[in-house]
Design an enzyme around this catalytic site. Structure first.
Site, PDB file in Angstrom:
ATOM      1  CG  ASP A 100      45.509  33.704 -35.441  1.00  0.00           C
ATOM      2  OD1 ASP A 100      44.320  33.362 -35.262  1.00  0.00           O
ATOM      3  OD2 ASP A 100      45.881  34.371 -36.426  1.00  0.00           O
ATOM      4  CG  ASP A 123      38.558  33.436 -28.734  1.00  0.00           C
ATOM      5  OD1 ASP A 123      38.583  34.611 -29.132  1.00  0.00           O
ATOM      6  OD2 ASP A 123      37.524  32.736 -28.752  1.00  0.00           O
ATOM      7  CG  PHE A 124      41.279  38.605 -30.243  1.00  0.00           C
ATOM      8  CD1 PHE A 124      39.922  38.785 -30.478  1.00  0.00           C
ATOM      9  CD2 PHE A 124      42.134  38.614 -31.334  1.00  0.00           C
ATOM     10  CE1 PHE A 124      39.421  38.958 -31.754  1.00  0.00           C
ATOM     11  CE2 PHE A 124      41.646  38.798 -32.625  1.00  0.00           C
ATOM     12  CZ  PHE A 124      40.286  38.962 -32.832  1.00  0.00           C
ATOM     13  CG  HIS A 175      39.236  45.847 -41.391  1.00  0.00           C
ATOM     14  ND1 HIS A 175      39.404  46.008 -42.753  1.00  0.00           N
ATOM     15  CD2 HIS A 175      39.704  44.604 -41.104  1.00  0.00           C
ATOM     16  CE1 HIS A 175      39.946  44.906 -43.258  1.00  0.00           C
ATOM     17  NE2 HIS A 175      40.136  44.058 -42.278  1.00  0.00           N
TER      18      HIS A 175
END
Length: 342
Positions: free
Chosen positions: A204, A231-232, A250
């Site tokens: 995260d 940071d993805f 989502h």
């Protein structure tokens, strides 16, 4: 002469749903003022409750008796008490507390949902971004106390599903996992508690690290759970035998969903698995009402997010290269989709 009609069509369900915000806000206000926590020590009269919580006499009996009528309080000899349900889930002092997310609903979502019609017409978010303010996540990650409260609220919402994931998957065949968007890290904690041979990573943004590490330490797991900041959007996902994404996909539009699934595929070895879970909508789009309403909440809260069906998720995983993709119910409206990398 027409035969009498025996099946009377009633507007009752329409009216109950149309005024459902009455009941919703009554419960949310009870959570907000700490009513159920105040009653954790034992029953109280209406006057005692009013004095302790600062309620005006005019509305307090109607408020409390409405909660009795809805099944959230019990009343005996003019004294009010928690039900077993509210004692377990609505007492802030218990680890099973789910009220954190409801506190947020009362403070934020209740007013933002009044703009749903505008959102349906414009397709634009109706939260803080409606007035040009930063979105909730940007603000949260700058406020340590608020971030910690939000993470705890998310744990309350997902704790039962986290425990089911720890129970249902064949974890004996794997040795490591990474929880993407880990928040407080309860999913990682539940998996590690149930399977002592596993080591896990919470992935995260950097401000989450002390929150994750404190939660792992409280559960005696500092030696097997570690935090990796990142940071993805900007970097690859950490490599592991299992990649988990809970209530992550989502939040984003379809290209971003596919990008994240692709990054998960790249992070896994052959035989590894991606686990996606959230309020996945039934394929007929007619039964999981909470999932459908959650998708509308993504309209309110995000620029492109939406919830999706199990069939849609299976299709995205298959396009990314996953095989042996299966859907499994968890708890309540939550389900998980598991895909294996060949």
């Amino acid at each position: 002469m027409n035969a009498p009609t025996t099946d009377i069509i009633s507007p009752e369900r329409i009216l109950q749903t149309g005024f459902a915000f009455w009941a919703s806000k009554t419960l949310l206000s009870a959570i907000e003022i700490g009513l159920f926590t105040e009653l954790s020590a034992g029953p109280l009269t209406a006057r005692e409750i009013g004095d302790r919580l600062g309620l005006h006499p005019r509305g307090q009996r109607d408020f409390l008796d409405a909660l009795v009528s809805m099944g959230f309080l019990e009343r005996t000899d003019s004294r009010y008490a928690n039900t077993p349900e509210t004692a377990l889930f609505c007492d802030r002092t218990k680890p099973t507390y789910v009220g954190g997310i409801l506190e947020m609903a009362s403070a934020r979502l209740f007013r933002f949902w009044s703009h749903l019609t505008d959102g349906l017409r414009s397709g634009q978010p109706q939260n803080e971004m409606r007035t040009g303010d930063p979105d909730i996540f940007q603000a949260l990650y700058k406020d340590t106390a608020a971030l910690e409260g939000f993470m705890a609220a998310m744990t309350g919402l997902s704790h039962a599903a986290n425990a089911e994931i720890a129970r249902q998957l064949p974890w004996k065949t794997w040795h490591s996992f990474v929880d993407v968007g880990t928040a407080q890290g309860d999913l990682a904690v539940q998996i590690a508690l149930a399977h002592p041979h596993l080591e896990g990573t919470g992935f995260d943004l950097a401000p989450v690290q002390p929150i994750f590490e404190a939660h792992a330490a409280r559960n005696g797991l500092s030696d097997r759970l570690r935090f990796q900041s990142g940071d993805f959007f900007a970097q690859p996902l950490p490599k592991a035998d299992v990649v988990l994404m809970g209530h992550i996909l989502h939040d984003w539009d379809l290209p971003t969903k596919r990008m994240l699934i692709g990054k998960a595929f790249d992070a896994l070895p052959s035989g590894g698995a991606l686990v996606v879970y959230e309020t996945i909508i039934d394929d007929d789009r007619s039964k999981n009402t909470f999932g459908l309403l959650m998708s509308l909440n993504m309209l309110i809260e995000t620029r492109g997010g939406f919830d999706y069906t199990g069939e849609e998720c299976v299709g995205w995983m298959r396009q990314a290269g996953f095989e042996t993709i299966t859907l499994h119910p968890l708890v309540g409206p939550d389900s998980m989709v598991i895909g294996r990398k060949p």
